[in-house]
Design a protein around this motif. Structure first.
Motif, short mmCIF file in Angstrom:
data_model
loop_
_atom_site.label_atom_id
_atom_site.label_comp_id
_atom_site.label_asym_id
_atom_site.label_seq_id
_atom_site.Cartn_x
_atom_site.Cartn_y
_atom_site.Cartn_z
N TYR A 168 0.79 -1.23 0.00
CA TYR A 168 0.00 0.00 0.00
C TYR A 168 0.83 1.28 0.00
CZ TYR A 168 -4.04 -2.92 1.31
OH TYR A 168 -5.05 -3.85 1.33
N PHE A 169 1.86 1.34 0.82
CA PHE A 169 2.58 2.59 1.03
C PHE A 169 3.15 3.18 -0.27
CE2 PHE A 169 6.32 5.14 2.14
CZ PHE A 169 5.76 6.04 3.04
N PRO A 170 3.77 2.39 -1.13
CA PRO A 170 4.34 2.98 -2.35
C PRO A 170 3.31 3.65 -3.26
CG PRO A 170 5.29 0.82 -1.96
CD PRO A 170 4.14 0.96 -1.02
N HIS A 171 2.03 3.31 -3.07
CA HIS A 171 0.97 3.90 -3.89
C HIS A 171 0.44 5.20 -3.29
CE1 HIS A 171 0.88 0.39 -6.49
NE2 HIS A 171 0.84 -0.37 -5.41
N GLY A 172 1.03 5.63 -2.16
CA GLY A 172 0.67 6.92 -1.59
C GLY A 172 -0.19 6.88 -0.35
N TRP A 173 -0.55 5.67 0.11
CA TRP A 173 -1.44 5.58 1.26
C TRP A 173 -0.69 5.82 2.57
CZ3 TRP A 173 -6.35 5.91 0.37
CH2 TRP A 173 -6.91 5.37 -0.79
N GLN A 174 -1.37 6.49 3.48
CA GLN A 174 -0.92 6.54 4.88
C GLN A 174 -1.24 5.19 5.52
OE1 GLN A 174 -3.38 8.76 7.56
NE2 GLN A 174 -1.69 9.41 8.87
N MET A 175 -0.38 4.72 6.43
CA MET A 175 -0.63 3.48 7.15
C MET A 175 -0.86 3.80 8.62
SD MET A 175 -0.18 1.50 4.51
CE MET A 175 -0.36 -0.11 5.30
N ALA A 176 -1.81 3.12 9.24
CA ALA A 176 -2.10 3.26 10.67
C ALA A 176 -2.12 1.87 11.27
CB ALA A 176 -3.43 3.97 10.89
N CYS A 177 -1.22 1.60 12.20
CA CYS A 177 -1.05 0.24 12.72
C CYS A 177 -1.40 0.14 14.20
CB CYS A 177 0.39 -0.22 12.50
SG CYS A 177 0.63 -1.96 12.95
N HIS A 178 -2.35 -0.73 14.50
CA HIS A 178 -2.71 -1.07 15.87
C HIS A 178 -1.57 -1.84 16.52
CE1 HIS A 178 -5.48 -3.06 18.96
NE2 HIS A 178 -4.41 -3.83 18.98
N VAL A 179 -1.10 -1.36 17.67
CA VAL A 179 -0.06 -2.09 18.40
C VAL A 179 -0.09 -1.66 19.87
CG1 VAL A 179 1.76 -0.39 17.86
CG2 VAL A 179 2.38 -2.75 18.44
N HIS A 180 0.00 -2.64 20.76
CA HIS A 180 0.08 -2.38 22.20
C HIS A 180 1.41 -2.83 22.80
CE1 HIS A 180 -3.59 -0.64 23.74
NE2 HIS A 180 -4.35 -1.51 23.10
N GLY A 181 1.84 -4.04 22.47
CA GLY A 181 3.02 -4.61 23.11
C GLY A 181 4.31 -3.97 22.64
N ASP A 182 5.30 -3.88 23.54
CA ASP A 182 6.56 -3.24 23.19
C ASP A 182 7.31 -4.04 22.12
OD1 ASP A 182 6.93 -5.28 25.11
OD2 ASP A 182 8.81 -4.42 25.80
N ARG A 183 7.21 -5.35 22.17
CA ARG A 183 7.86 -6.17 21.15
C ARG A 183 7.19 -5.95 19.79
NH1 ARG A 183 8.61 -12.37 22.58
NH2 ARG A 183 6.35 -12.35 22.20
#
Length: 539
Positions: free
Chosen positions: A334-349
């Motif tokens: 997705y990113f190379p086509h211009g989209w912003q990415m939003a990633c769910h993450v809680h754990g430090d790892r």
């Protein structure tokens, strides 16, 4: 300059714009802010100018909810969904029992029911549902109990059958249909791809028009919200949202994030929408929810009665939903086509894993203004905030966790070292990062003023202060709920502050937050909400 359509005067104004720090009046013309200043603004008054006397109330930019789920939250208005959330209708296990029984007695025979919002950590004493217990409860009726985080659901046999699921159904990437030792589905389904497979057949008939979403928009406006995201948007919602805006029933601007797929398919062109509605990004997930034991941490959960009730064994650690390679392939799609990415993450790892993927993609496909996002960031460390900031990554923080689950985080799940330092807000700001706050509705309802209070006080519902060194100022907290949240949604050029040229997206509060004790901020009433100068809510 032509005369103004309306002029606000007679009360304090918070612009969230350092170039206009303490104006006495604000003029609006054609739905946009045209002047911010002192008595000279009153010179724009004409014979048809509406003078709005604030009568001591406080004018500020409309609140921005940078991470929410309105197309999911609208389902709470559906006849098929019963609200059993601990933060709204059912604070105790007994109240859950009563609500379920009342709903079953009132429902038409055979009609499916989704009970949304069970939380075994806050509704202590309620037994975990099983396929068998829900079969007995339903007696042929499809029943689903949806965990409050949205990352887990329990389904009975009728619900599994209605969804066309059986032991031979393959797990979707990023989700799991749990099976017993014989390969039979247990009824537990984990993460969005699997949960949606179970609930979608029940909700499909309820979501054929924009009526439910219109009610959700009205609720958002009543909370002072003028711009929100949708962080798990699906293609099936496009006709509904399109109808809402075409019919002129929308009360909030929306910026939506389509759910990622392993093959990188998107149903939307990169150039789409307008200032009211636009898809701007893609949502992906690293891990799950702290409340069900599947966040990717370097440290274990505690061994407590609460973790035992969740079925977590000794020295339990969570896990990622995707491998590092899978995450990178999704970002690469997705990113190379211009989209912003939003990633769910809680754990430090998990944070390390997604930052590695972001750094790799930025090295190959550099973009000056990408605004890559991390969502929730519960166990994120100061070092990780610094690394993210250096990459240009911005974080949206689930600050409401501290208020509703603060005691649970410390006493039941992670102890004082990790639990008390959940959502390190000041560490993020110290790393020179622009942050936002959110409620992740329907997990908790949109409560911007409670978010601001929680960030300033870091107090749980019992008054316990969690990691006081992570407290921030009112000015910083206001930015996180207005201009910096708008920045994350690529909308800070049109809204988020009271600045000439921007839309008149405004909220009138009954009191000035600057003159209110931080603990009392959630009790401030919303008097009026304006979108482009038009009232969308008024008391």
């Amino acid at each position: 300059m032509s005369t103004a359509d309306m002029i606000f005067t007679g009360g304090p104004v918070i612009t969230v714009d350092p170039d206009h720090p303490a104006p006495g009046a604000v003029a609006v013309t054609g739905g946009r802010i045209t002047a911010v200043g002192g008595r000279e603004v009153l010179d724009l008054r004409g014979p048809r100018t509406e003078i709005i006397d604030l009568e001591g109330r406080c004018l500020m930019p409309g609140f921005v909810e940078a991470h929410t789920h309105p197309t999911q939250e609208q389902t709470l208005y559906s006849d098929a969904v019963v609200d059993i959330r601990p933060v709204t209708t059912c604070p105790t296990a007994q109240r859950v029992y009563e609500t379920i029984r009342t709903a079953l007695d009132a429902a038409p025979e055979g009609a499916p029911i989704i009970f949304y919002g069970l939380d075994l950590l806050l509704q202590k004493g309620f037994p975990e549902p099983t396929r068998a217990s829900l079969d007995e409860l339903g007696r042929g009726r499809a029943i689903i109990v949806w965990q409050n985080s949205g990352h887990l659901a329990w389904a009975n046999s009728a619900a599994l059958a209605a969804a066309g699921l059986n032991g031979n159904t393959p797990d979707p990437m990023g989700g799991t249909f749990e099976r017993d030792t014989h390969g039979i589905l247990t009824g537990r389904v984990y993460e969005a791809p699997a949960v949606l497979a179970v609930v979608a057949p029940i909700l499909a008939a309820e979501l054929e028009g924009p009526d439910l979403l219109a009610r959700q928009h009205a609720d958002l406006a009543s909370r002072g919200v003028t711009l929100c995201s949708d962080m798990a948007f699906s293609d099936r919602m496009r006709p509904i949202t399109a109808s809402l805006y075409q019919q002129g029933r929308a009360k909030v601007r929306m910026r939506v994030y389509e759910m990622s797929t392993p093959d990188g398919v998107t149903y939307c062109p990169i150039n789409n929408g307008d200032d009211m509605f636009r898809q701007i990004g893609i949502k992906l997930w690293v891990d799950g929810s702290p409340w069900i034991g599947n966040i990717d941490t370097s440290f274990p959960y505690l061994d407590t009665a609460a973790t035992a009730a969740l079925g977590l064994g000794h020295n339990h650690r969570g896990h990622a939903n995707y491998t590092a390679e899978q995450l990178h392939s999704i970002v690469l799609a997705y990113f190379p086509h211009g989209w912003q990415m939003a990633c769910h993450v809680h754990g430090d790892r998990g944070v390390d894993t997604i930052l590695d993927a972001y750094e790799q993609i930025l090295t190959t496909y550099p973009r000056p203004d990408h605004r890559l996002r991390l969502e929730h960031c519960g166990a994120m460390t100061p070092e990780q905030f610094r690394r993210a900031s250096e990459l240009g990554v911005t974080c949206s923080l689930f600050i409401d966790h501290l208020y509703y689950w603060g005691d649970v985080l410390v006493d039941d799940l992670f102890g004082p070292d990790h639990g008390a330092h959940w959502v390190r807000t000041k560490s993020a700001l110290d790393a020179n990062m622009r942050i936002s706050f959110h409620n992740d509705a329907p997990v908790t309802e949109e409560e911007p003023l409670r978010n601001i209070s929680a960030a300033i006080t870091r107090k749980s519902r019992t008054g316990r202060v969690l990691a006081p060194e992570e407290r921030i100022t009112l000015t910083q907290a206001l930015r996180a709920q207005t201009i910096d949240a708008a920045y994350q949604l690529f909308a800070d050029d049109i809204t988020g502050s009271i600045t000439p040229g921007k839309y008149a997206d405004l909220v009138v509060l009954e009191q000035d937050p600057r003159a209110t004790p931080p603990e009392d901020l959630p009790q401030i009433g919303i008097n009026t909400t304006f979108l482009s100068g038009t009232p969308t809510f008024t008391t």
